[in-house]
Design an enzyme around this catalytic site. Structure first.
Site, mmCIF file in Angstrom:
data_model
loop_
_atom_site.group_PDB
_atom_site.id
_atom_site.type_symbol
_atom_site.label_atom_id
_atom_site.label_comp_id
_atom_site.label_asym_id
_atom_site.label_seq_id
_atom_site.Cartn_x
_atom_site.Cartn_y
_atom_site.Cartn_z
ATOM 1 N N SER A 196 0.867 -1.169 0.000
ATOM 2 C CA SER A 196 0.000 0.000 0.000
ATOM 3 C C SER A 196 0.905 1.221 0.000
ATOM 4 C CB SER A 196 -0.911 -0.001 1.209
ATOM 5 O OG SER A 196 -0.173 0.251 2.364
ATOM 6 N N CYS A 197 0.472 2.220 -0.738
ATOM 7 C CA CYS A 197 1.293 3.422 -0.844
ATOM 8 C C CYS A 197 1.376 4.083 0.523
ATOM 9 C CB CYS A 197 0.688 4.379 -1.841
ATOM 10 S SG CYS A 197 0.570 3.646 -3.447
#
Lengths: 103, 409
Positions: free
Chosen positions: A101-102
């Site tokens: 996930s960013c």
């Protein structure tokens, strides 16, 4: 880390069921993981899975936007093929790590 | 004369101009800073504007005030960078040559990227708080709003300051509670992530905090469009959320000039080595802050910590030495939780935010991943530190590299 028997093969998976070693993957394994996710794989699914494996194994990061722009599938259809959380499901079936996930 | 050009004089460009002017001999090196805007915004302050804590004038100062003597400043749009020829071409056609280039052009919001977001309800019932215009318009809206569904939607990662949207909803909870109308305001947090935050421990702790404050989280929501007539947002799976007031954190992209220069990825962020901060395309181009694609937060603390690495490595490059500094992804953010309390997180590429004390193990004074009053005052004090110490490139008593001391596993 755990091992799991899929289609008669012992494969290494993390606690969310993502395969840790992409070398252990084959199309039969994909079909089995897809069944667990409630998806019956078609040729179109495999076109996307091949694309995801090629990109991830060459070190590229994938996002929904990138897949939508890939020319392989648009975002709407990607959702139809892998309902709910397409990137998470497709990467799991493709035997590659869950996209980070960013931050 | 050798030439260093810095494009962008926000937090990163300003710090680098100050550091490099001190390190480079003024008889041998010309430093030029290029920016299209004359005003410096203290962006962390935008969050405070909708709730009336800060006004516009509290977060703006002239950029000129923070530049050291001996630096050329050009206020102009850049048309493009020609990395093959070591040239920066300005909008009016003027060509500037460089030996080294620092790109620090930041990230901007692109609401146009989401269908319907910037239509009829824009700045009537739909607001952003990542621009001064949006934050001020929202502050006016809140003065007379009588309640309803307050929906915050994060369109897509990455965004600047990934904790700001969480702070916003917690501030909103406190704001409407203090005005005696919390029962009329239904607060929802709609995110493309699987939980409240990007990393697991913080996501869990912050998720509980939202729950405690009666804020509903809707995860895994990738917005496809806004229906202005029905006041609903829809995602690609056709999930719908209705709103009376929509706070959007729109898609973020790098500067358009990056696209014109052919230097960006699909969001115009520049592929950059995450440890050395050198661009992947050209050895004499370095990238600082939000403009890069390095996998850590787009945040001022990242710019501050990585500026010290960039300074050291740029000096190595200039003096023909191998790079000696390595950025670890260190990020450090205060999280306002409302009612004069705050939390703090400290993390890097490899270590997620953990509970504990900061900066002194066991003592603090700041508590990591817990709500305390002193954390809130730390954040308020930080605005002064920002204007007076950080932008001038002076040292702060906090290590550039993250430390495990004081953290609990």
């Amino acid at each position: 880390m755990a091992t799991k028997t899929i289609d008669g093969h012992q494969v290494e998976v993390n606690d969310e069921g993502y395969m840790l070693n992409p070398e252990q993957w084959n199309k039969n394994i994909a079909v089995e993981i897809a069944k667990e996710e409630g998806i019956d794989l078609s040729d179109k699914h495999f076109t996307i899975i091949d694309y995801i494996r090629e990109k991830i194994l060459s070190g590229e990061a994938l996002s929904l936007r990138r897949i939508g722009k890939s020319g392989v599938v648009d975002i709407k259809e990607f959702y139809q093929l892998f309902p709910g959380a397409p990137l998470k499901k497709a990467t799991k079936i493709a035997g590659v790590p869950k996209p980070e996930s960013c931050v | 004369m050798k030439k260093l050009i810095i494009i962008g004089s926000g937090t990163g460009g300003t710090i680098m101009a100050n550091k490099m002017r001190k390190s480079l001999d003024i008889d041998k090196w010309e430093i030029t800073v290029i920016d299209k805007e004359k005003e410096h915004y203290y962006q962390p302050g935008f969050l405070f504007i909708p709730f009336g804590f800060y006004k516009k004038e509290d977060v703006i100062k002239p950029k000129y005030d923070f530049m050291p003597a001996g630096v050329n400043i050009i206020f102009s749009d850049v048309d493009r960078i020609n990395g093959e020829k070591n040239e920066v071409i300005l909008k009016d056609g003027v060509v500037l040559k460089y030996d080294y280039l620092i790109i620090a052009t930041g990230a901007r919001i692109v609401p146009e990227d989401t269908p319907g977001l910037k239509d009829g309800l824009w700045q009537k019932n739909i607001f952003d708080f990542y621009t001064i215009e949006g934050a001020v318009a929202l502050s006016n809206f809140f003065k007379t709003w009588d309640g309803g569904d307050l929906v915050l939607n994060v369109a897509e990662m990455p965004i600047k300051c990934p904790v700001a949207p969480l702070e916003f909803v917690m501030f909103a909870d406190a704001f409407f509670t203090e005005r005696g109308m919390r029962n009329k305001v239904n607060i929802k947090y709609i995110t493309p992530l699987s939980g409240a935050f990007t990393r697991p421990r913080a996501s869990e702790i912050l998720g509980h905090l939202l729950e405690k404050k009666n804020i509903e989280i809707v995860p895994d929501f990738n917005i496809a469009e806004v229906d202005n007539d029905k006041k609903i947002i829809k995602d690609y799976a056709d999930n719908k959320v209705s709103f009376d007031c929509l706070i959007t954190v729109p898609v973020h992209m790098g500067d358009e000039m990056i696209e014109r220069s052919g230097l960006g990825d699909d969001l115009n962020f520049i592929p950059t080595d995450k440890h050395t901060l050198q661009s992947r395309a050209f050895d004499n181009i370095f990238v600082l802050g939000d403009a890069s694609d390095i996998p850590t937060s787009k945040a001022g603390s990242v710019v501050h910590f990585s500026s010290e690495v960039l300074h050291e490595n740029l000096m190595c490059a200039i003096e023909n030495r191998p790079f000696t500094a390595k950025y670890d992804g260190h990020s450090n953010c205060y999280i306002e939780t409302g009612h004069c309390k705050g939390a703090l997180i400290d993390f890097n590429y490899d270590t997620e935010p953990l509970p504990g004390y900061f900066p002194f193990p066991g003592i603090g004074p700041f508590g990591l991943l817990k709500e305390t009053r002193i954390n809130h005052y730390g954040k308020l004090l930080f605005r002064w530190i920002y204007w007076h110490i950080l932008l001038k490139g002076k040292e702060l008593p906090i290590s550039t590299e993250m430390t495990m001391a004081g953290k609990y596993l």
